[in-house]
Scaffold this active site. Structure first.
Site, PDB file in Angstrom:
ATOM      1  N   HIS A  79     -12.535  -7.445  29.441  1.00  0.00           N
ATOM      2  CA  HIS A  79     -13.703  -8.115  29.303  1.00  0.00           C
ATOM      3  C   HIS A  79     -13.812  -9.152  30.578  1.00  0.00           C
ATOM      4  O   HIS A  79     -13.360 -10.244  30.649  1.00  0.00           O
ATOM      5  CB  HIS A  79     -13.607  -8.943  28.014  1.00  0.00           C
ATOM      6  CG  HIS A  79     -13.414  -8.239  26.818  1.00  0.00           C
ATOM      7  ND1 HIS A  79     -12.475  -7.491  26.391  1.00  0.00           N
ATOM      8  CD2 HIS A  79     -14.541  -7.748  25.672  1.00  0.00           C
ATOM      9  CE1 HIS A  79     -12.513  -6.792  25.487  1.00  0.00           C
ATOM     10  NE2 HIS A  79     -13.830  -6.798  24.954  1.00  0.00           N
ATOM     11  N   GLU A 464     -11.728 -21.065   2.323  1.00  0.00           N
ATOM     12  CA  GLU A 464     -10.459 -20.270   2.377  1.00  0.00           C
ATOM     13  C   GLU A 464     -10.188 -19.758   3.544  1.00  0.00           C
ATOM     14  O   GLU A 464      -9.083 -19.918   4.147  1.00  0.00           O
ATOM     15  CB  GLU A 464     -10.518 -19.215   1.159  1.00  0.00           C
ATOM     16  CG  GLU A 464     -10.561 -19.547  -0.227  1.00  0.00           C
ATOM     17  CD  GLU A 464     -11.949 -19.864  -0.545  1.00  0.00           C
ATOM     18  OE1 GLU A 464     -12.929 -19.555   0.203  1.00  0.00           O
ATOM     19  OE2 GLU A 464     -12.260 -20.372  -1.834  1.00  0.00           O
ATOM     20  N   HIS A 527     -12.333 -12.875 -10.697  1.00  0.00           N
ATOM     21  CA  HIS A 527     -11.158 -13.766 -10.594  1.00  0.00           C
ATOM     22  C   HIS A 527      -9.926 -13.252 -10.726  1.00  0.00           C
ATOM     23  O   HIS A 527      -8.949 -13.815 -10.639  1.00  0.00           O
ATOM     24  CB  HIS A 527     -11.585 -14.923 -11.249  1.00  0.00           C
ATOM     25  CG  HIS A 527     -12.640 -15.991 -10.939  1.00  0.00           C
ATOM     26  ND1 HIS A 527     -13.788 -15.336 -10.713  1.00  0.00           N
ATOM     27  CD2 HIS A 527     -12.430 -17.055 -10.511  1.00  0.00           C
ATOM     28  CE1 HIS A 527     -14.554 -16.351 -10.364  1.00  0.00           C
ATOM     29  NE2 HIS A 527     -13.967 -17.502 -10.252  1.00  0.00           N
TER      30      HIS A 527
END
Lengths: 717, 717
Positions: A79, A464, A527
């Site tokens: 790149h 999270e 869950h």
């Protein structure tokens, strides 16, 4: 700026500390050549004042550009666009601003740099090369992206000293940088004294449009703003191009406004291509704002200098091609051979080796002074810097007997965390807004917050993914920092990107994952983890631990603390579990071990294998079978990876090849268990989603019962 | 507002369309009882004007509160806090604003509602109950969170008609809502005519602080702003409390400013507890803004009405307890038995059954008119509404012969997508900024954008998690919408949360996952999936497909299109692969099948099993072994789940139990393969991270070669 290697040590440090703005620097920004709109394709280098200094800067910047161009060209892969556009800010950071010692990339008090847009790694390799790091020699640049090289396709800390973290998956790097800056703020608050700022460095980061779009970046940056991480300075490479073309097609939000909302200080450098003084002024301003992280939006042209490909996606992710490389050489006035570093540029950068050594020596002298005055703090800090665990730490681990009260392993986990926090100065962490469910609070400490950064309970909020990546940053800041983080086990799905990076980058993060099965009950299938144990057992360099009771939870923590080069995931129960006879810390360290056996000669009739909350069920089934005269062994299989690492003779002693009657039970997917139970065995588990109901009812309905184990065992006998 | 069941049909529709603001409604906001600061604990209901209307509203609102309180109390499990705080906005939405038919929850043109803060599901169950949905009767409320009930612990569309999507994992719902609103905007643009707005509904969503912290929400909301989804109206339940306590500990950003940056219209309702007119005015204003989605920040008190627990985390996730329930009854003046719905409230809500039927009938009549004038469009739209695939669609699938040119399966995938887009009106999708790498562009269509919403190429930007959840929303909008989305296979780690919800909520999203192994080469281990195939094979209700060539890619698409109730994940190669003799669409449909065999009597000496890019290697190894006189079968194991569903006799015909000499080869984790190759077989794979180098070199170094297969086979013979 001429070489400063002849300056005295303190002069050198001072000179760097106030940053090298040149004689005509000013905090007024922007000073000149300000583009009122985003620059479009630049067909030639813009005219600069022809002072020696600036011309040398420009030469250095072009050296960086061409090292990137040449390496990508030789590899025919990579790149070039980002390095060409970000070379100016890269140059200023590594040559004028950052404090580091190239001959000791692990010097504790170095400034940290993170290339969150990791695909542009040739930028960083070129900078490390110029700065004198031994990890990136000319031959390394020439073997970019080749087998066994130290210059892989994305920055990897475990391959290349000088690289702080592993980036490439977008957004991870900026979140790592938040973790690095958190670590600095925390350690500074704990160990600095009015007469000695022994911890004192900045964290710099370059991130691109791609990183900005990722949710993880917003999560981490929201926390950085909340925590007021004033020594975090992020450069947003605002080049308006991503792989699919102009960012207009998918990214038209106002990043400035969003970051303002996140509590950051914002600076816009309108000419990132040649506005060296603008960049310098921005950094100066950023440093002056000490209560907020700063985002410096640097508008650049991707592939700057390439007459036909700059400002387009075509320069993002592939080699320019011989023709365009030639055109770019002409355009930027670069007559040199590939990989050439002009002598004056080399000479200019050469001062970093003595300067860096001096910086470290100065700091070491300071630390020696500190140690004399504050011996206790110094000893702690040393253990954090070195990663050497305090002698006898493991004695703090709690132990249990079968008479100890039944308890959920999440609660037993909290007993361990609190016991360990007393003896491990580097242990810190928290939960994604589930502290009272994950049981992760360290009771003797307060919250790490903007104004109480010395505390060790980190409140991550419901973030999270950001949490995991921040912990990676903390872990990689210093070998003795042991971050833990927590949520419900099922929500590892939200943070798996960061967890995989933990495994890859060798960050020994402890993942405290509670509510580890249908045993959580009423919250239901959204869950209830099913496939999660299997999914992490399949992940390389990851320890998946599922302890069954108190001793096994302590064992899991012992393993987790000792494994500083791989993450440990602890799957813990919401529900109460009995303390089982036969479990032990030592057993856990072997991954799989016998907890009870009434056979002789290593020839049980049947082996029952369980993990976590189902080990109790296996033990109950064994009692039933033994009543009927069977010779039954019960094996706890708490960590497949640790068992796999044992000797063949040990493995044979636990799972003798001749005993094919094996039954496993686990309240999760059976996927993978056939390797353990063999073609002749049976795996009891759950190969469908869970359900919303009280936990005992679900266990019964799903057949995760002692009766089912007994029946399966009998069918094999 | 009294029952309007006596109004004419069009009056009823009109009355609802302009929303029920009552005689004194006004667009000036806020009108009264505006709190200049966030309300603190409310110890009593605030005084309202005692008009009949408002008192009935309040009674209805309290009915909702107590249905939630009582159900959670009976289950002794659940989340009363949100329903108590959000009951006013819930009431206004379901009673005054939304257009739906309770007796046909699947009526196409209904307004959609998403409770992103899914833990508050008792709010929605109470509303569905009052509104007359047959899915939530009194007995269902009484069996909240119990085995087999229709009122599980979080909202699940597959359990409870009237629930649109499956929420609970935070942030998913708002992203689903973006998908629902995208679908409406897209279908409206394609099918509406100047004389007939046949597609015309709103998407409403309630999200909380938890959702706001999640990165996925920011990703999806950034896109919603970019796309100008004017008919998306989201209520942000700003109650300042999350599980860990006051949001001050982790969430101090300015959500307003962030959303302004994201291009949303923002309204603040300062009194969400009793400010009914404020809420009404906000919705009116939101509807008036047609070029931007609207975020209505509604400041509420969590657990409103509970004298001792409101405005604290203690009311978030557990039953109030008998004592506090009593206190709350007293405080809110609620003398009724648990689960009681007062007669006047029942009567008031009863109008929704005839009104809803009328709304649907009106629309059906309109559609009949539409069909007469625009038969072609109507037929297409019908197939999108019904999910019935056009007859003969599968004839569009391309076929290949061994003479067809070698190609990467990502390219073959694009041929399939483009062929299918012509025959499947509901196929639309795109990539997370990797369209040119994932090969996902539909060449005959433009980009779905704010001003070109009729187009079918969706540009998701670098937002994998949001992309997956948006696709779930699209899939669940109408059975005939077939969304696909794409990124590199390794980045499923970023979107696994959404992918698991696809599987759970039965959304047949097609995941086009390219660069599926070390075969991607130089980008290195951050980009090379290893454990990902295993991790999805372990995930319930998910089809993991790894085609080997053109015919298998076509087969994978056939399977993916037919499976509307489970997601399909296609793992596709970056590198070229030959068209193999023996592969077929029919074979793929069986999951595992023989592509070549020189044995007889179903007794090969050895079975070689491969998937995707390694099937070629298995075939090569077979040739070698056959040269040496061995009877070798080569099996393509393209989808484990489909093979598992075949009859025992079919399975035996492919993998006879008597043949234990089996070798598998796959460029990924061997985890799970021992079930297929058995205790006597060998699994060749990669149980460590990848490396940065050209792909052929990595294959060689990692031993993923025909030589390795031959050697393994020989060791078993």
């Amino acid at each position: 700026m001429a070489s400063s290697s002849s300056l005295t040590l303190s002069q050198a440090i001072l000179a760097r500390a106030i940053s090298h703005h040149g004689s005509n620097s000013s905090s007024d920004r922007p000073r000149r050549r300000v583009h009122s709109t985003r620059p479009v394709r630049a067909s030639a280098v813009e005219t600069l004042d022809k002072t020696t200094e600036t011309s040398l800067v420009e030469k250095s910047v072009n050296t960086i550009r061409f090292l990137a161009i040449d390496a990508v060209e030789k590899a025919n892969s990579g790149h070039p666009g980002l390095p060409m556009g970000c070379a100016p800010m890269g140059h200023i950071l590594y040559d004028e601003v950052m404090r580091y010692n190239p001959k000791n990339p692990y010097w504790f008090n170095r400034d940290r740099f993170v290339l969150s847009a990791g695909h542009g790694c040739m930028l960083q390799y070129a900078l490390l090369h110029l700065a004198g790091y031994d990890s990136v020699l000319e031959e390394d640049l020439k073997s970019f992206r080749q087998w066994g090289s130290r210059t892989p396709g994305h920055p990897e800390n475990f391959e290349t000293p000088g690289i702080e973290v592993t980036t490439g998956p977008l957004g991870q790097g900026i979140a790592n940088a938040v973790g690095l800056a958190l670590a600095e703020k925390h350690l500074a608050a704990r160990y600095n004294k009015p007469d000695s700022e022994i911890v004192d460095h900045y964290t710099y980061c370059i991130l691109g449009d791609g990183c900005q779009m990722e949710g993880i970046a917003n999560e981490a940056c929201s926390l950085a703003g909340h925590w007021g991480l004033g020594k975090l300075i992020a450069f947003y490479d605002d080049n308006h191009i991503s792989i699919d073309g102009d960012t207009d097609i998918a990214f038209t939000e106002s990043v400035d406004k969003r970051f303002e909302g996140l509590g950051w200080h914002i600076i816009w450098v309108k000419n990132g291509n040649t506005g060296y003084d603008e960049i310098r002024a921005a950094i100066k301003e950023a440093k002056a704002v000490t209560d907020k992280p700063t985002l410096i939006k640097v508008t650049t042209t991707i592939g700057y200098g390439s007459p036909n490909k700059s400002n387009s996606y075509s320069v993002h992710g592939s080699a320019l091609g011989a023709k365009e490389v030639d055109a770019t050489r002409k355009n930027l006035g670069w007559p040199f051979e590939p990989f050439h570093v002009p002598e004056d540029v080399k000479q200019h950068w050469s001062r970093h080796t003595p300067e860096g050594a001096a910086l470290e020596a100065e700091w070491s002298a300071k630390f020696a002074e500190y140690e004399k005055k504050y011996s206790e703090e110094a000893a702690e800090l040393k253990s954090i810097i070195s990663g050497e665990l305090p002698a006898g730490w493991e004695k703090a681990l709690p132990t249990y007997t079968p008479e100890s009260p039944a308890d959920a392993t999440r609660n037993l986990s909290q007993q361990n965390l609190n016991a360990l926090a007393k003896v491990l100065p580097g242990l810190l962490g928290g939960s994604a807004d589930l502290a009272s469910s994950n049981m992760t609070l360290l009771k003797m400490f307060g919250d790490f917050q903007k104004d109480t950064p010395e505390e060790r309970n980190v409140r991550f909020g419901v973030r999270e993914h950001g949490m995991g990546a921040i912990c990676n940053g903390i872990a990689l800041h210093s070998p003795g920092l042991i971050p833990y983080c927590a949520t419900f086990f099922v929500f590892t799905d939200y943070m798996r990107g960061a967890m995989r990076i933990s495994a890859l980058c060798e960050a020994g993060v402890i993942y405290v994952m509670t509510h580890d099965s249908i045993g959580l009950g009423e919250d239901g299938p959204t869950h209830q983890p099913i496939e999660h144990l299997a999914s992490f057992r399949a992940m390389p360099n990851t320890l998946m631990l599922r302890p069954a009771d108190g001793n096994e939870t302590a064992g899991a923590y012992k393993v987790a603390v000792l494994n500083r080069k791989r993450p440990s995931i602890l799957a813990l129960s919401r529900q109460k579990l009995p303390q089982l006879p036969g479990t032990s810390i030592e057993g856990v360290e072997k991954g799989g071990y016998t907890i009870s056996d009434n056979s002789s000669g290593n020839k049980p009739d049947v082996i029952l294998i369980g993990t976590g909350s189902e080990l109790e069920i296996a033990a109950k089934a064994a009692e039933e079978l033994r009543k009927e005269g069977k010779a039954v062994r019960v094996v706890s299989f708490v960590s497949w990876e640790l068992f796999e690492e044992q000797s063949d003779s040990y493995k044979e002693s636990v799972l003798p090849a001749s005993v094919t009657a094996r039954v496993s039970i686990e309240a999760g997917s059976t996927f993978g268990w056939h390797k353990i139970v063999g073609s002749g065995g049976k795996a009891i588990g759950i190969d469908h989603f869970g359900a919303s109901a009280p936990a005992p009812k679900i266990y019964q309905e799903f057949g995760i019962t002692a009766e089912a184990v007994v029946a399966a065992a009998k069918s094999l006998l």
